[in-house]
Design a protein around this motif. Structure first.
Motif, mmCIF file in Angstrom:
data_model
loop_
_atom_site.group_PDB
_atom_site.id
_atom_site.type_symbol
_atom_site.label_atom_id
_atom_site.label_comp_id
_atom_site.label_asym_id
_atom_site.label_seq_id
_atom_site.Cartn_x
_atom_site.Cartn_y
_atom_site.Cartn_z
ATOM 1 N N TYR A 1 0.830 -1.180 0.000
ATOM 2 C CA TYR A 1 0.000 0.000 0.000
ATOM 3 C C TYR A 1 0.879 1.248 0.000
ATOM 4 O O TYR A 1 1.666 1.481 0.925
ATOM 5 C CB TYR A 1 -0.938 -0.038 1.204
ATOM 6 C CG TYR A 1 -1.705 -1.334 1.211
ATOM 7 C CD1 TYR A 1 -1.367 -2.365 2.061
ATOM 8 C CD2 TYR A 1 -2.708 -1.542 0.285
ATOM 9 C CE1 TYR A 1 -2.042 -3.577 2.019
ATOM 10 C CE2 TYR A 1 -3.387 -2.742 0.233
ATOM 11 C CZ TYR A 1 -3.047 -3.750 1.100
ATOM 12 O OH TYR A 1 -3.716 -4.955 1.063
ATOM 13 N N PRO A 2 0.774 2.083 -1.056
ATOM 14 C CA PRO A 2 1.689 3.212 -1.227
ATOM 15 C C PRO A 2 1.790 4.127 -0.028
ATOM 16 O O PRO A 2 2.888 4.541 0.342
ATOM 17 C CB PRO A 2 1.116 3.940 -2.443
ATOM 18 C CG PRO A 2 0.478 2.862 -3.242
ATOM 19 C CD PRO A 2 -0.126 1.925 -2.224
ATOM 20 N N ARG A 3 0.679 4.442 0.600
ATOM 21 C CA ARG A 3 0.756 5.403 1.703
ATOM 22 C C ARG A 3 1.627 4.874 2.838
ATOM 23 O O ARG A 3 2.340 5.651 3.495
ATOM 24 C CB ARG A 3 -0.641 5.735 2.211
ATOM 25 C CG ARG A 3 -0.589 6.669 3.409
ATOM 26 C CD ARG A 3 -1.849 7.432 3.631
ATOM 27 N NE ARG A 3 -1.719 8.321 4.768
ATOM 28 C CZ ARG A 3 -2.689 9.126 5.188
ATOM 29 N NH1 ARG A 3 -3.836 9.160 4.552
ATOM 30 N NH2 ARG A 3 -2.519 9.900 6.230
ATOM 31 N N GLU A 4 1.577 3.584 3.066
ATOM 32 C CA GLU A 4 2.394 2.987 4.121
ATOM 33 C C GLU A 4 3.883 3.225 3.851
ATOM 34 O O GLU A 4 4.651 3.576 4.745
ATOM 35 C CB GLU A 4 2.090 1.495 4.192
ATOM 36 C CG GLU A 4 2.748 0.759 5.325
ATOM 37 C CD GLU A 4 2.360 -0.707 5.339
ATOM 38 O OE1 GLU A 4 1.680 -1.154 4.393
ATOM 39 O OE2 GLU A 4 2.747 -1.404 6.279
ATOM 40 N N VAL A 5 4.291 3.048 2.593
ATOM 41 C CA VAL A 5 5.689 3.288 2.222
ATOM 42 C C VAL A 5 6.001 4.773 2.277
ATOM 43 O O VAL A 5 7.059 5.196 2.752
ATOM 44 C CB VAL A 5 5.968 2.719 0.813
ATOM 45 C CG1 VAL A 5 7.433 2.918 0.435
ATOM 46 C CG2 VAL A 5 5.601 1.238 0.745
ATOM 47 N N GLU A 6 5.063 5.592 1.801
ATOM 48 C CA GLU A 6 5.272 7.043 1.803
ATOM 49 C C GLU A 6 5.443 7.589 3.214
ATOM 50 O O GLU A 6 6.323 8.428 3.470
ATOM 51 C CB GLU A 6 4.083 7.713 1.103
ATOM 52 C CG GLU A 6 4.020 7.442 -0.396
ATOM 53 C CD GLU A 6 2.655 7.726 -1.001
ATOM 54 O OE1 GLU A 6 1.748 8.130 -0.249
ATOM 55 O OE2 GLU A 6 2.492 7.529 -2.225
ATOM 56 N N GLU A 7 4.604 7.118 4.126
ATOM 57 C CA GLU A 7 4.700 7.623 5.496
ATOM 58 C C GLU A 7 6.026 7.220 6.139
ATOM 59 O O GLU A 7 6.580 7.963 6.951
ATOM 60 C CB GLU A 7 3.521 7.122 6.325
ATOM 61 C CG GLU A 7 2.204 7.777 5.932
ATOM 62 C CD GLU A 7 1.059 7.353 6.827
ATOM 63 O OE1 GLU A 7 1.211 6.336 7.529
ATOM 64 O OE2 GLU A 7 0.020 8.031 6.812
ATOM 65 N N THR A 8 6.526 6.046 5.798
ATOM 66 C CA THR A 8 7.823 5.630 6.327
ATOM 67 C C THR A 8 8.927 6.527 5.791
ATOM 68 O O THR A 8 9.785 7.004 6.552
ATOM 69 C CB THR A 8 8.092 4.160 5.952
ATOM 70 O OG1 THR A 8 7.107 3.342 6.578
ATOM 71 C CG2 THR A 8 9.476 3.729 6.426
ATOM 72 N N LEU A 9 8.938 6.780 4.495
ATOM 73 C CA LEU A 9 9.980 7.623 3.901
ATOM 74 C C LEU A 9 9.907 9.054 4.426
ATOM 75 O O LEU A 9 10.943 9.732 4.564
ATOM 76 C CB LEU A 9 9.856 7.610 2.378
ATOM 77 C CG LEU A 9 10.241 6.289 1.693
ATOM 78 C CD1 LEU A 9 9.855 6.317 0.231
ATOM 79 C CD2 LEU A 9 11.730 6.022 1.848
ATOM 80 N N MET A 10 8.693 9.517 4.744
ATOM 81 C CA MET A 10 8.555 10.881 5.261
ATOM 82 C C MET A 10 9.160 11.046 6.650
ATOM 83 O O MET A 10 9.343 12.163 7.129
ATOM 84 C CB MET A 10 7.078 11.265 5.291
ATOM 85 C CG MET A 10 6.474 11.574 3.919
ATOM 86 S SD MET A 10 7.256 13.002 3.125
ATOM 87 C CE MET A 10 6.755 14.315 4.232
ATOM 88 N N GLN A 11 9.498 9.943 7.297
ATOM 89 C CA GLN A 11 10.135 10.046 8.606
ATOM 90 C C GLN A 11 11.606 10.446 8.511
ATOM 91 O O GLN A 11 12.221 10.787 9.519
ATOM 92 C CB GLN A 11 9.999 8.703 9.340
ATOM 93 C CG GLN A 11 8.562 8.333 9.655
ATOM 94 C CD GLN A 11 8.443 6.988 10.335
ATOM 95 O OE1 GLN A 11 9.234 6.631 11.190
ATOM 96 N NE2 GLN A 11 7.443 6.220 9.935
ATOM 97 N N HIS A 12 12.171 10.407 7.295
ATOM 98 C CA HIS A 12 13.565 10.836 7.132
ATOM 99 C C HIS A 12 13.617 12.354 7.151
ATOM 100 O O HIS A 12 12.853 13.025 6.447
ATOM 101 C CB HIS A 12 14.127 10.300 5.810
ATOM 102 C CG HIS A 12 15.619 10.370 5.746
ATOM 103 N ND1 HIS A 12 16.303 11.566 5.624
ATOM 104 C CD2 HIS A 12 16.566 9.391 5.798
ATOM 105 C CE1 HIS A 12 17.607 11.320 5.590
ATOM 106 N NE2 HIS A 12 17.791 10.014 5.702
ATOM 107 N N PRO A 13 14.496 12.950 7.933
ATOM 108 C CA PRO A 13 14.511 14.409 8.062
ATOM 109 C C PRO A 13 14.856 15.145 6.771
ATOM 110 O O PRO A 13 14.553 16.344 6.648
ATOM 111 C CB PRO A 13 15.580 14.658 9.130
ATOM 112 C CG PRO A 13 16.434 13.433 9.133
ATOM 113 C CD PRO A 13 15.500 12.313 8.796
ATOM 114 N N ASP A 14 15.465 14.469 5.815
ATOM 115 C CA ASP A 14 15.853 15.123 4.558
ATOM 116 C C ASP A 14 14.766 15.032 3.496
ATOM 117 O O ASP A 14 14.928 15.583 2.398
ATOM 118 C CB ASP A 14 17.139 14.499 4.005
ATOM 119 C CG ASP A 14 18.306 14.632 4.963
ATOM 120 O OD1 ASP A 14 19.275 13.874 4.811
ATOM 121 O OD2 ASP A 14 18.242 15.485 5.877
ATOM 122 N N VAL A 15 13.671 14.339 3.771
ATOM 123 C CA VAL A 15 12.608 14.144 2.781
ATOM 124 C C VAL A 15 11.481 15.132 3.041
ATOM 125 O O VAL A 15 10.885 15.149 4.123
ATOM 126 C CB VAL A 15 12.086 12.689 2.821
ATOM 127 C CG1 VAL A 15 10.874 12.543 1.906
ATOM 128 C CG2 VAL A 15 13.189 11.722 2.417
#
Length: 513
Positions: free
Chosen positions: A420-434
């Motif tokens: 599910y895309p949002r699950e991956v997106e929310e994980t990547l958004m936890q990186h401070p540079d994203v």
């Protein structure tokens, strides 16, 4: 129609027939398997204090103990909660809490990671099925009293967690009656089964392969779990030389790998009866190649977690005939509605579409779920007007064949597993540079689809590279959900309301290096 009582019927009818085996080892017969199931059911209810209706999470790779625990839970009047063993402990944590599971059965590979999770959940038993405690429960002395199997066919039997592209996973509630009707449809529309049949569990038992244990044990057939606990080409070929009349459930990627292996080695498969394919798009050329290499043994079904394994079907004989006749229209479809299922195609206003007109696929019948676990709003939205609103777009042609055209939900299906895309997106958004991210699925010749992430970096920050983003994903979710590629953009395409235009992202994909 309670599965616990129906298993007892099979024990009476097929007590001395082989029931469950690991690899090529001698099988336990139905009477021996029944003794283990009764002992485990007693242990769950009396020693662990579980009550009818309590949930039991099964978080382990394929193994004989999986089949035993599933049947024991049903005998004890409990509801099984199957979990993909590839999930991260954080993801399993949510399922355990949302389902309010009282027992989690796992294996040594997952036990250590789940121990901190379980310690934080009140009244949850976490037990390693490889530990002496479990072995003693299954093989200990006869219980002083027996637990009688349940009777309520509408009681929850299988609580399967799935989700769309937004929000947390939702628990699909499937009753004993739902699963029995799934099995009846299998006999009517996929293939007959008797006590000489064998089911090989090369695909995860937490999904379709585990569901297909139901039509297997209802007819006194043998379940075989590979020693590896999964799919391995050489091992599968060895098993198909050892056993006869064997079927297996598989995603298209497994079929492709098996066909490539067999073709490259000219490996005989004398024991193969059929491969039932589902879980991802099965492309016409791949079907033709599979039939050429593996013979007229490829069947296909279309279903959802909300109506498991039971919306449409194509038998192996009909697929073989379509290949012989170059009937690409048939091969490009997912077949006709299964016997107890009614399918309609409707537009956004609920108007029924004519033949060859696309719209949302609506399903009704006795295999459709009871609803989503403790989520009345989602249940109401999905089960409106007595029909399952699948969210899939399709059409029915003049021959009554269903063709899938698109998914209204942006679910990515890789190797037969929903991502599910949002699950991956929310994980990547936890990186401070994203700063922003959007995830899409791209065609993949091996996995069906692979994940591509479009990333917008924050200004004034050191740029985050693929290695850092990979490490973040691997620390928080299952490996198979990690993007295979990253594309870095200055901004994401959006509409006037700020919604990301995912369709435009496909035009921004650079050529594969």
């Amino acid at each position: 129609m309670h599965l616990g009582r129906l298993f007892q019927r099979s024990v009476q009818m097929h007590g001395d027939r082989p029931a469950l085996a690991m690899g090529c080892a001698p099988a336990a017969n139905y009477a021996e398997l029944d003794a283990r199931i009764r002992a485990l059911a007693y242990w769950m209810r009396r020693d662990l204090g579980l009550e009818p209706g309590d949930r039991v999470t099964l978080a382990m790779k394929n193994r004989a103990e999986y089949a035993q625990a599933l049947l024991a839970a049903w005998h004890a009047g409990l509801c099984a909660v199957p979990v993909n063993s590839k999930l991260h402990p954080n993801e399993i944590d949510y399922i355990l809490r949302d389902s309010q599971s009282r027992l989690c059965l796992t294996d040594a590979n997952l036990y250590k990671g789940l121990r901190p999770v379980a310690d934080d959940i009140k009244a949850l038993h976490l037990i390693d099925v490889e530990a002496p405690r479990y072995a003693h429960a299954a093989t200990g002395p006869q219980a002083p009293e027996t637990i009688e199997p349940g009777q309520d066919s509408h009681a929850p039997a299988w609580l399967f967690y799935t989700s769309g592209t937004t929000g947390r996973p939702k628990g699909v509630v499937l009753s004993h009656a739902n699963l029995v009707n799934m099995a009846l449809n299998f006999y009517a529309d996929v293939q007959p089964v008797d006590d000489t049949d064998v089911l090989l569990h090369v695909a995860p038992m937490s999904h379709g392969s585990g569901l297909y244990s139901v039509p297997c044990f209802l007819k006194g057939a043998l379940q075989v779990v590979p020693s590896s606990g999964g799919f391995d080409e050489a091992e599968t070929c060895e098993l198909l030389q050892h056993y006869r009349n064997a079927s297996l459930f598989a995603a298209p990627t497994i079929v492709q790998r098996l066909a490539e292996y067999v073709a490259s080695r000219n490996a005989p498969l004398p024991g193969l009866k059929s491969i039932i394919v589902a879980g991802a798009p099965f492309y016409v050329e791949d079907i033709k190649q599979a039939v050429r290499v593996l013979g007229p043994r490829i069947a296909q079904i279309y279903g959802q977690g909300e109506s498991p394994m039971s919306i449409t079907a194509q038998t192996a004989s009909r697929i073989a005939r379509a290949v012989e006749q170059n009937d690409d229209e048939f091969l490009g479809s997912v077949g006709h509605a299964q016997a107890s299922i009614e399918i309609s195609i409707e537009d956004a206003s609920g108007n029924r579409q004519k033949a060859n007109q696309a719209g949302e696929i609506m399903v009704s019948g006795p295999t459709v779920m009871q609803g989503y676990w403790q989520n009345p709003q989602a249940s109401h939205d999905t089960l409106r007007d007595g029909k399952l609103h699948t969210g899939d777009i399709g059409l029915i042609d003049g021959r009554g064949l269903l063709h899938l055209k698109d998914r209204s939900k942006d679910v990515i299906i890789s190797g037969g597993t929903n991502i599910y895309p949002r699950e991956v997106e929310e994980t990547l958004m936890q990186h401070p540079d994203v700063a922003e991210v959007s995830v899409i699925g791209m065609p993949d010749p091996h996995w069906g689809e692979s994940i591509l992430a479009f990333v917008v970096r924050r200004e004034g920050r050191p740029p985050a590279g693929p290695a850092e983003l990979d490490a973040l994903c691997l620390s928080r979710m299952a490996r198979f959900k990690r993007p295979k590629r990253y594309v870095f953009l200055d901004q994401l395409p959006k509409n006037a309301t700020g919604k990301v235009l995912k369709r435009q992202l496909y035009d921004l994909v650079p050529p594969t290096p």
